[in-house]
Design a protein around this motif. Structure first.
Motif, PDB file in Angstrom:
ATOM      1  N   GLY A  77      18.592  36.439  71.200  1.00  0.00           N
ATOM      2  CA  GLY A  77      18.233  35.417  70.222  1.00  0.00           C
ATOM      3  C   GLY A  77      18.031  34.046  70.832  1.00  0.00           C
ATOM      4  N   LYS A  78      17.950  33.976  72.158  1.00  0.00           N
ATOM      5  CA  LYS A  78      17.862  32.686  72.852  1.00  0.00           C
ATOM      6  C   LYS A  78      16.610  31.899  72.467  1.00  0.00           C
ATOM      7  CE  LYS A  78      18.191  30.708  77.440  1.00  0.00           C
ATOM      8  NZ  LYS A  78      18.411  30.966  78.852  1.00  0.00           N
ATOM      9  N   ASN A  79      15.469  32.573  72.310  1.00  0.00           N
ATOM     10  CA  ASN A  79      14.230  31.874  71.972  1.00  0.00           C
ATOM     11  C   ASN A  79      14.297  31.254  70.579  1.00  0.00           C
ATOM     12  OD1 ASN A  79      13.108  32.532  74.427  1.00  0.00           O
ATOM     13  ND2 ASN A  79      12.133  34.388  73.661  1.00  0.00           N
ATOM     14  N   GLU A  80      14.917  31.950  69.632  1.00  0.00           N
ATOM     15  CA  GLU A  80      15.035  31.429  68.273  1.00  0.00           C
ATOM     16  C   GLU A  80      16.083  30.326  68.189  1.00  0.00           C
ATOM     17  OE1 GLU A  80      15.480  34.498  65.243  1.00  0.00           O
ATOM     18  OE2 GLU A  80      14.751  35.941  66.726  1.00  0.00           O
ATOM     19  N   CYS A  81      17.135  30.485  68.950  1.00  0.00           N
ATOM     20  CA  CYS A  81      18.279  29.577  68.891  1.00  0.00           C
ATOM     21  C   CYS A  81      17.950  28.212  69.502  1.00  0.00           C
ATOM     22  CB  CYS A  81      19.459  30.214  69.615  1.00  0.00           C
ATOM     23  SG  CYS A  81      20.941  29.228  69.679  1.00  0.00           S
ATOM     24  N   GLY A  82      17.437  28.222  70.714  1.00  0.00           N
ATOM     25  CA  GLY A  82      17.080  26.983  71.380  1.00  0.00           C
ATOM     26  C   GLY A  82      18.228  26.267  72.069  1.00  0.00           C
ATOM     27  N   VAL A  83      19.439  26.812  71.971  1.00  0.00           N
ATOM     28  CA  VAL A  83      20.593  26.193  72.624  1.00  0.00           C
ATOM     29  C   VAL A  83      20.542  26.518  74.108  1.00  0.00           C
ATOM     30  CG1 VAL A  83      23.113  26.166  72.756  1.00  0.00           C
ATOM     31  CG2 VAL A  83      21.989  26.334  70.539  1.00  0.00           C
ATOM     32  N   LYS A  84      20.622  25.489  74.950  1.00  0.00           N
ATOM     33  CA  LYS A  84      20.537  25.706  76.398  1.00  0.00           C
ATOM     34  C   LYS A  84      21.829  26.294  76.949  1.00  0.00           C
ATOM     35  CE  LYS A  84      16.849  22.731  77.471  1.00  0.00           C
ATOM     36  NZ  LYS A  84      15.701  23.380  77.870  1.00  0.00           N
ATOM     37  N   GLN A  85      22.984  25.802  76.501  1.00  0.00           N
ATOM     38  CA  GLN A  85      24.270  26.286  76.992  1.00  0.00           C
ATOM     39  C   GLN A  85      25.111  26.745  75.804  1.00  0.00           C
ATOM     40  OE1 GLN A  85      25.222  26.774  80.083  1.00  0.00           O
ATOM     41  NE2 GLN A  85      27.263  27.437  79.547  1.00  0.00           N
ATOM     42  N   CYS A  86      25.079  28.033  75.525  1.00  0.00           N
ATOM     43  CA  CYS A  86      25.832  28.606  74.411  1.00  0.00           C
ATOM     44  C   CYS A  86      27.319  28.617  74.773  1.00  0.00           C
ATOM     45  CB  CYS A  86      25.345  30.019  74.132  1.00  0.00           C
ATOM     46  SG  CYS A  86      26.260  30.857  72.826  1.00  0.00           S
ATOM     47  N   GLU A  87      28.131  28.048  73.920  1.00  0.00           N
ATOM     48  CA  GLU A  87      29.578  27.957  74.170  1.00  0.00           C
ATOM     49  C   GLU A  87      30.222  29.345  74.227  1.00  0.00           C
ATOM     50  OE1 GLU A  87      32.880  25.874  75.176  1.00  0.00           O
ATOM     51  OE2 GLU A  87      30.918  25.006  74.805  1.00  0.00           O
ATOM     52  N   PHE A  88      29.784  30.266  73.358  1.00  0.00           N
ATOM     53  CA  PHE A  88      30.343  31.618  73.353  1.00  0.00           C
ATOM     54  C   PHE A  88      30.046  32.332  74.675  1.00  0.00           C
ATOM     55  CE2 PHE A  88      29.890  36.181  72.616  1.00  0.00           C
ATOM     56  CZ  PHE A  88      31.161  36.476  72.146  1.00  0.00           C
ATOM     57  N   ILE A  89      28.794  32.267  75.126  1.00  0.00           N
ATOM     58  CA  ILE A  89      28.416  32.918  76.384  1.00  0.00           C
ATOM     59  C   ILE A  89      29.174  32.282  77.544  1.00  0.00           C
ATOM     60  CG2 ILE A  89      26.526  33.277  78.024  1.00  0.00           C
ATOM     61  CD1 ILE A  89      24.665  33.649  75.627  1.00  0.00           C
ATOM     62  N   TYR A  90      29.288  30.964  77.538  1.00  0.00           N
ATOM     63  CA  TYR A  90      30.011  30.252  78.595  1.00  0.00           C
ATOM     64  C   TYR A  90      31.469  30.726  78.679  1.00  0.00           C
ATOM     65  CZ  TYR A  90      32.073  26.471  81.283  1.00  0.00           C
ATOM     66  OH  TYR A  90      32.753  25.752  82.229  1.00  0.00           O
ATOM     67  N   ASN A  91      32.130  30.840  77.540  1.00  0.00           N
ATOM     68  CA  ASN A  91      33.530  31.292  77.521  1.00  0.00           C
ATOM     69  C   ASN A  91      33.665  32.734  78.000  1.00  0.00           C
ATOM     70  OD1 ASN A  91      34.469  28.824  76.608  1.00  0.00           O
ATOM     71  ND2 ASN A  91      34.300  29.400  74.450  1.00  0.00           N
ATOM     72  N   GLU A  92      32.734  33.592  77.593  1.00  0.00           N
ATOM     73  CA  GLU A  92      32.761  34.986  78.046  1.00  0.00           C
ATOM     74  C   GLU A  92      32.531  35.081  79.557  1.00  0.00           C
ATOM     75  OE1 GLU A  92      33.398  37.976  76.432  1.00  0.00           O
ATOM     76  OE2 GLU A  92      34.102  36.688  74.811  1.00  0.00           O
ATOM     77  N   GLU A  93      31.619  34.253  80.067  1.00  0.00           N
ATOM     78  CA  GLU A  93      31.367  34.230  81.511  1.00  0.00           C
ATOM     79  C   GLU A  93      32.594  33.754  82.273  1.00  0.00           C
ATOM     80  OE1 GLU A  93      26.562  33.439  81.824  1.00  0.00           O
ATOM     81  OE2 GLU A  93      27.924  31.722  81.748  1.00  0.00           O
ATOM     82  N   GLU A  94      33.271  32.743  81.758  1.00  0.00           N
ATOM     83  CA  GLU A  94      34.474  32.238  82.419  1.00  0.00           C
ATOM     84  C   GLU A  94      35.558  33.313  82.484  1.00  0.00           C
ATOM     85  OE1 GLU A  94      35.158  29.236  83.994  1.00  0.00           O
ATOM     86  OE2 GLU A  94      32.995  29.013  83.818  1.00  0.00           O
ATOM     87  N   ALA A  95      35.723  34.060  81.404  1.00  0.00           N
ATOM     88  CA  ALA A  95      36.703  35.146  81.408  1.00  0.00           C
ATOM     89  C   ALA A  95      36.315  36.222  82.421  1.00  0.00           C
ATOM     90  CB  ALA A  95      36.818  35.750  80.006  1.00  0.00           C
ATOM     91  N   ALA A  96      35.026  36.527  82.503  1.00  0.00           N
ATOM     92  CA  ALA A  96      34.548  37.526  83.466  1.00  0.00           C
ATOM     93  C   ALA A  96      34.748  37.019  84.897  1.00  0.00           C
ATOM     94  CB  ALA A  96      33.079  37.853  83.209  1.00  0.00           C
ATOM     95  N   PHE A  97      34.519  35.716  85.133  1.00  0.00           N
ATOM     96  CA  PHE A  97      34.751  35.145  86.461  1.00  0.00           C
ATOM     97  C   PHE A  97      36.209  35.262  86.868  1.00  0.00           C
ATOM     98  CE2 PHE A  97      31.042  32.050  85.780  1.00  0.00           C
ATOM     99  CZ  PHE A  97      30.156  32.920  86.365  1.00  0.00           C
ATOM    100  N   ASP A  98      37.094  34.930  85.943  1.00  0.00           N
ATOM    101  CA  ASP A  98      38.522  35.024  86.243  1.00  0.00           C
ATOM    102  C   ASP A  98      38.904  36.443  86.637  1.00  0.00           C
ATOM    103  OD1 ASP A  98      38.803  32.343  85.678  1.00  0.00           O
ATOM    104  OD2 ASP A  98      39.581  32.669  83.650  1.00  0.00           O
ATOM    105  N   GLN A  99      38.362  37.413  85.920  1.00  0.00           N
ATOM    106  CA  GLN A  99      38.644  38.810  86.223  1.00  0.00           C
ATOM    107  C   GLN A  99      38.037  39.209  87.574  1.00  0.00           C
ATOM    108  OE1 GLN A  99      37.364  41.501  83.178  1.00  0.00           O
ATOM    109  NE2 GLN A  99      38.652  43.157  83.939  1.00  0.00           N
ATOM    110  N   LEU A 100      36.819  38.767  87.848  1.00  0.00           N
ATOM    111  CA  LEU A 100      36.175  39.067  89.128  1.00  0.00           C
ATOM    112  C   LEU A 100      36.957  38.491  90.303  1.00  0.00           C
ATOM    113  CD1 LEU A 100      32.305  38.629  88.858  1.00  0.00           C
ATOM    114  CD2 LEU A 100      33.544  40.605  89.642  1.00  0.00           C
TER     115      LEU A 100
END
Length: 89
Positions: free
Chosen positions: A43-66
């Motif tokens: 939904g990125k094209n419809e949304c237009g948000v450059k930095q989604c807070e939800f995706i950012y938080n999920e990525e941070e959790a994945a980084f911590d695990q990695l």
């Protein structure tokens, strides 16, 4: 090393259910490591948000695990090296 998982979530910005692929990589370099973000949202094209807070938080959790997995792997490698050093080869 990489971590990837798929989520289905209702995006509050466009009020529509979207599929999100959280994809992060830990690229080992000779002087350390780089963290690479490759996440996607359908939904990125419809949304237009450059930095989604939800995706950012999920990525941070994945980084911590990695990083935890990377450090555990380094400990295992060090134990193997120690065992080989004192073996009868």
């Amino acid at each position: 090393m990489k971590k990837e998982h798929m989520l289905t979530r209702v995006c509050e910005t466009i009020n529509k259910e979207t599929e999100i692929i959280i994809r992060v990589c830990l690229a080992e370099r000779w002087c350390g490591y780089d963290i690479v973000r490759l996440s996607e949202c359908d939904g990125k094209n419809e949304c237009g948000v450059k930095q989604c807070e939800f995706i950012y938080n999920e990525e941070e959790a994945a980084f911590d695990q990695l990083i935890a997995e990377y450090l555990e792997q380094q400990d295992i490698r060090e134990k193997i090296r120690e065992n080989i050093k004192y073996s009868n080869f």
